[in-house]
Design an enzyme around this catalytic site. Sequence first.
Site, PDB file in Angstrom:
ATOM      1  N   GLY A   1       0.817  -1.202   0.000  1.00  0.00           N
ATOM      2  CA  GLY A   1       0.000   0.000   0.000  1.00  0.00           C
ATOM      3  C   GLY A   1       0.856   1.259   0.000  1.00  0.00           C
ATOM      4  CB  CYS A   2       0.141   4.651  -1.226  1.00  0.00           C
ATOM      5  SG  CYS A   2      -1.488   4.914  -0.512  1.00  0.00           S
ATOM      6  CE1 TYR A   3      -1.250   8.467   3.953  1.00  0.00           C
ATOM      7  CE2 TYR A   3      -3.152   7.067   3.598  1.00  0.00           C
ATOM      8  CZ  TYR A   3      -2.606   8.327   3.727  1.00  0.00           C
ATOM      9  OH  TYR A   3      -3.404   9.443   3.642  1.00  0.00           O
ATOM     10  CB  ALA A   4       2.078   0.028   3.896  1.00  0.00           C
TER      11      ALA A   4
END
Lengths: 320, 320, 320, 320
Positions: free
Chosen positions: B139-142
Amino acid sequence: MNTHIGIFGGSGFTGIELVTLLAKHASVKLTTVTSDRQVGEPVRGAPALKYVSHEEGASAKLDIALLATPAEVSLKLAPKLLARGSRVLDLSGAFRLKDATLYSKFYGFEHTEPALLAEAVYGLPEVHRATARLVANPGCYATAAALALRPLIHANAIDPSNIVITAASGVSGAGRKASEEYSFMEIEGDFRAYKVLSHQHTPEIAQTVGVKDLVFIPHLLPMHRGILSTAVVTVRQGDVAAILRDAYAKEPLVRLLPSADAVRVTHAARTPFCLIGATTNGNKAVIVSAIDNLLKGAASQAVQNLNLMLGLAETEGLSL
Amino acid sequence: MNTHIGIFGGSGFTGIELVTLLAKHASVKLTTVTSDRQVGEPVRGAPALKYVSHEEGASAKLDIALLATPAEVSLKLAPKLLARGSRVLDLSGAFRLKDATLYSKFYGFEHTEPALLAEAVYGLPEVHRATARLVANPGCYATAAALALRPLIHANAIDPSNIVITAASGVSGAGRKASEEYSFMEIEGDFRAYKVLSHQHTPEIAQTVGVKDLVFIPHLLPMHRGILSTAVVTVRQGDVAAILRDAYAKEPLVRLLPSADAVRVTHAARTPFCLIGATTNGNKAVIVSAIDNLLKGAASQAVQNLNLMLGLAETEGLSL
Amino acid sequence: MNTHIGIFGGSGFTGIELVTLLAKHASVKLTTVTSDRQVGEPVRGAPALKYVSHEEGASAKLDIALLATPAEVSLKLAPKLLARGSRVLDLSGAFRLKDATLYSKFYGFEHTEPALLAEAVYGLPEVHRATARLVANPGCYATAAALALRPLIHANAIDPSNIVITAASGVSGAGRKASEEYSFMEIEGDFRAYKVLSHQHTPEIAQTVGVKDLVFIPHLLPMHRGILSTAVVTVRQGDVAAILRDAYAKEPLVRLLPSADAVRVTHAARTPFCLIGATTNGNKAVIVSAIDNLLKGAASQAVQNLNLMLGLAETEGLSL
Amino acid sequence: MNTHIGIFGGSGFTGIELVTLLAKHASVKLTTVTSDRQVGEPVRGAPALKYVSHEEGASAKLDIALLATPAEVSLKLAPKLLARGSRVLDLSGAFRLKDATLYSKFYGFEHTEPALLAEAVYGLPEVHRATARLVANPGCYATAAALALRPLIHANAIDPSNIVITAASGVSGAGRKASEEYSFMEIEGDFRAYKVLSHQHTPEIAQTVGVKDLVFIPHLLPMHRGILSTAVVTVRQGDVAAILRDAYAKEPLVRLLPSADAVRVTHAARTPFCLIGATTNGNKAVIVSAIDNLLKGAASQAVQNLNLMLGLAETEGLSL
C-alpha cells in the site's frame, strides 16, 4: 422586525450566503428556510431555525420570499407565493429575460408564466432600483459584464455591434455537485471554456447592456469563488474610463480602479462590491470587472434588492 | 516481448499509471487492459488497445496479470487467473496481511482464500525481492512509513512499542470519486484526519516494520498526488540517520536527504523514488519520508515487482 | 468609545485582521495604526486612518496598544509604551515564555526585559482570563494544541511524558514574504515538515499544557489559512472526549465535535472558534483541533483579551 | 552523439525542462549547461554535469547552443556564439520580431543586432520547418494563439481586422520569482489580466498569423503550468473546424478536438501537444487552444526545432 422573510433553497452555496446575511439584518426577521434535501436539520448560518420543505415554506406567512432555487423550481414557486400575498425576489433566471421565446433555447424549458414574466422587474440596482411585487435578481456573469458595459452603450461611446466578453468563474458558480466532473481531481490545475456561444447569460447581458447581440464566453477557474469579466470593445468617442467613473461616482458598491490590470478576483471575493477598471489603446478598450459570484453576483445583490423593496437603505445588512 | 501482460482495472488513477509505464516497457508486451465501465473505449495511455471487461480479460492468455482493482474484486480474480496459469501481481490489499482475521476488521469482509493468502508474498522490493506466483504489491502509506522505520527496528535502534506516524496524502489516493465529499468545493483549502486509529494500512505497516502495534493517522491534502509520512520514535541506541543511510546505500529508488525538513512532496511526486530524511533531538527522532502515492506507492513499485518476477533489472521501464 | 486603541504592525496579515475587527468594535476607538513600510498610505480595513511609523505611534495617547510586530520589535516597543501609561497586548512571542533562558535557543535573541517577562500574563482566555497591564497573546499552534490537551493533563487522564503533536498550517502563518521559498511555484502542490524538533512554540505548548516536554512537529500546507493539530496521547484513566466536553461546556469559542475525523480546517477558517474532536482506541487517544491561525490563533483571540482587559463581554466585536 | 549541445540559462523553469528532454535524447550529447547563479552545482535533470557561467559556456565547442536566457542576454550571447561557429536556437524574444522598431515599445530595449534579426528564422514548426543558423523559438502565448488562427487567415475564412484573443497562463510562465507579487498568498485564489493591450506577444502573434493587428489580453492563473487561448473571430466563409482539421491532419503534435469546450489545460499540460477545438454560431467562431507553456510553449518546441536543424525526425526525444 415585523417583516417576515423566507429563503427557498437555503442549503445551496447561494442560500447559505443569503441566510448568513439576513440572519444578522437588523430590519427583517428570517422566519423560514427551505431545503428539500435537509428537512429537519438546523439551518446552516441560523442554527436556531430548522430547514422545512419547499411545500411547507410555501404555506408560511411571508412578506418577501427569496428564491435561491433552480429556474424550473422558481417558475412553480413564484405564482403560488404571489397568490398568497408574498412578494417574490427570485435569484434564478426564471424571470430575467423579457423575450419568453429565449427560454426554450437557453434554459431548456418553455416558460409557463408569460404574464408574470412581463410583470417581473429586473433588479440590477445600479441600473434600476426595483420595488416591484416580483423582482428578478441578476445573474452573476450578467452583473459583472453589464456593469462594465452599460454606461458605455448609454453614452454611445462604443460600437454596440462588436462586443466580445470572456469571463471566468470560481467553481461555486456551478452549485453543489456530486459528480466526477466537479471533483477535485478534475478541477484542480485545469482551466477551460464551457457553453461556448450558448450560455444562458448571453441574452441577459445583451438585454441589460442594451445591445442586440454580443459574444460571451465563460471559463471555469480552479478556485472557490469570484468572477473576472474581460470585455473588449471598439471605441467610437469619449473617454471610456471617465464615462465609467462618472456613471458610478455615487454608487456605494461599485469601485473604479485605475486600469484593467488593477482588477483582481481576490479583491472582490467575500465583498459586496463590483470592481471595474478600463484600459484603452487606439480605438480598442478593455474593461475588466470582478465580483464575488455568490455575493454581488447573487446574495448581497439580493439584499440590495430586498432593502429597496422594503424602502430601507440599499446597503443595510452588508458590512462594508 | 513474448511476455504477455494484462492490467485489470486499467481506467483508475493507478491503472492509467500502470498502462503508461508498461506500454513503453521494452521487455514485456501489454496485451490486455480491463475496465468494466469503459468496455470498448480506447485504453488511456495505450490507445491502440481497447478496454475489455474483467471477465473477458480473465480468459486471456497472460503470463502475469496485474490487478489494480478493489480488494474484493482482486480476491475473486486472483484464484481464477492463477488457475489458468497466470501469475498474479495484486495492487490491492487482498493478499497483504498475513493474519486473515484482520480482514473483517480493517477491510470489512471475511477473507475467502486463506490458502492463497498464506502463499502470497509481500513485495516491498527494498525489504524482500519477491519472485513468487502471487505477489502482493504494498500500500501507498505502508510503503512510505515502512521504508522509514524497518531498518531502525531491525537494528534495534528504536523502541518498538512507541511509534507514532502521521501521514498526509493527495486526493488521488482515494481513487475516482463522483461524490460531494471529494468535490473541489469540499477539498480545496481543507485539511483533515480520517479513519483515525482504524486505517487498514495500520496492521500492514506494523507487519512490515516488524512491530506488534503502532499508531498511524492519515490526513487528506488538497493536492493531486504525493504522500508525506512523519514518524516519531524513541531512540534506544545508534545514529538513526546513519542506520538509514547504510540500509539504503545501494538501493536505486530510495534517496536519503540530510534532515527531516529536507523532504518535500513535490520532490517525490511524478518519480519512482522514496525520499527519506531524519532529525534527532535527545532521545526523540523524527523520520519524514515522501513518495508519489500512484508510483512508488502503487504503479512504479508494481513495475519493480514485475521486473523481479521476470528476472529483469529491477528498474527497467522506470525512467530515472 | 473613549478607549483609544493602537495597532502596531497593522499592515501584516495579522495586523489587517486586527484592524478589520477593531474598526467595527462598538466599545473601543481605533485611533492609531503603524506600519513602518507603508507610512502615509490609507490603513487597509480602516481607510479613514493613515499608517504612521512605529515611532510616531509610540508617542500617541493609547489606552491599550496591540503589538502585531516581530518579537524583537515588541521587546523594544513594550517598555516604551508601558512607560507612557499604555497597557500592552503583545501578539508576538516576546513575553510568552516564563523561562527567559529559552529565548536564546528558540527565538535567537537574549531576553532584555526579564522584569516585564515576569510580570506578563499569558492570555489564553479559556485557561486564564487575563486583565493585566502586559498580556501575551498566545501563538497560533500553541492555541490549537494547548486547548486540545490541557484539560486532559489537568484531569490526570493522560501520560504527561509521552505526547506527540503534529500540526499543519496555511501559508499566512509565515507572514508576508518576498522570497522564492514562499512563491506560488514552490508552495502549490507541496507539503513538508519544518523546524522539526526545534519550533519555538514547543516550549510554549508544554508550559501551557503543564508538562515538562513534548514532541511538536509543524508542517506547511498549500492554502491561505487554518491550522490542524493532531495530538496522540496515552490514556491513563477517564473518558477523553467527556473530559474535553465538560471542560469547554460553557466556553463560547470552543466547539466539541463527535470525533477526531469530524474536525476540518475549512470549518474553523474565517471564524473565531477552536474546533476539537477526540477518538480513542485502547489506551491511545487522538485529539484533533482546528483554528484559523490569523483569528483564534492571533487577531480574534487578541480581541477576546482586549475585551477582558477592558471588562467588556469576552466576545464583543466577534461576529459569531 | 557527436553533436554537442549547450543550454544557456539551464536552471530556470524552461531550462530544466530542456535539460530533462535533451539529457535523454538519443542523437545529441548535452555537454554544457550554464547558470550564472548556480555555478558549480550539479545540473538539475543531468546531475553528472555541473553548471558553468554563461561566459565559460560561451567558450565551449558547441554545435548548437540553446538560449533559455532573458532577451537582453540572448541578444549579447547570440553573436558571440555564432562568431565561434555554433548555431543558435534562441528561446527568448530577442530574434522573433521582423520589425526591429517594435523592440523599444514591447521589450524595452533598442535592438542592437539588426543584421542577425533579419537573418533569424522564426521556428514554429507547423508553419515553417526552420533549418537556419539562427532560429527563434516562438513564445508560449504566440504558439497557442497562432496555431489556432493562421490556417483560417490563410484560407481567407475569417476577417483579419477583427480578432480578439484572451488567454490565461500558469505561473511558471513568469519564471522564477522571489517577489511578493508571485508569492503563494497573492496568487492562490486570484485571477487577473495583465499587460492589457501591451503584451510583447501581441505583435508576434500578428506577425505569425499574418494580420496587421489584433487584440490580445493575457491573464494569470493560480496553477503551475499550461496556457489556454480563446480566440473570437468573425467568419467570412468556409467551415472553421474543417479548415483546422485539414491544416493539421498530418501534424504529429497538434490535435483537433470536437469543440471549443473540449479543450482543457490539464490535457495539454506535461505533453508536447497543442490541442485545438472550434465552435461556430452564426458568423462568430471561437477557437480554443491549449499547450503546456514550458513544453510546446518553450522546451519541447525547441527540441522540435533542434531536430529540424539537425535533419533528425521532428519528434525525436519527445516521448509521445
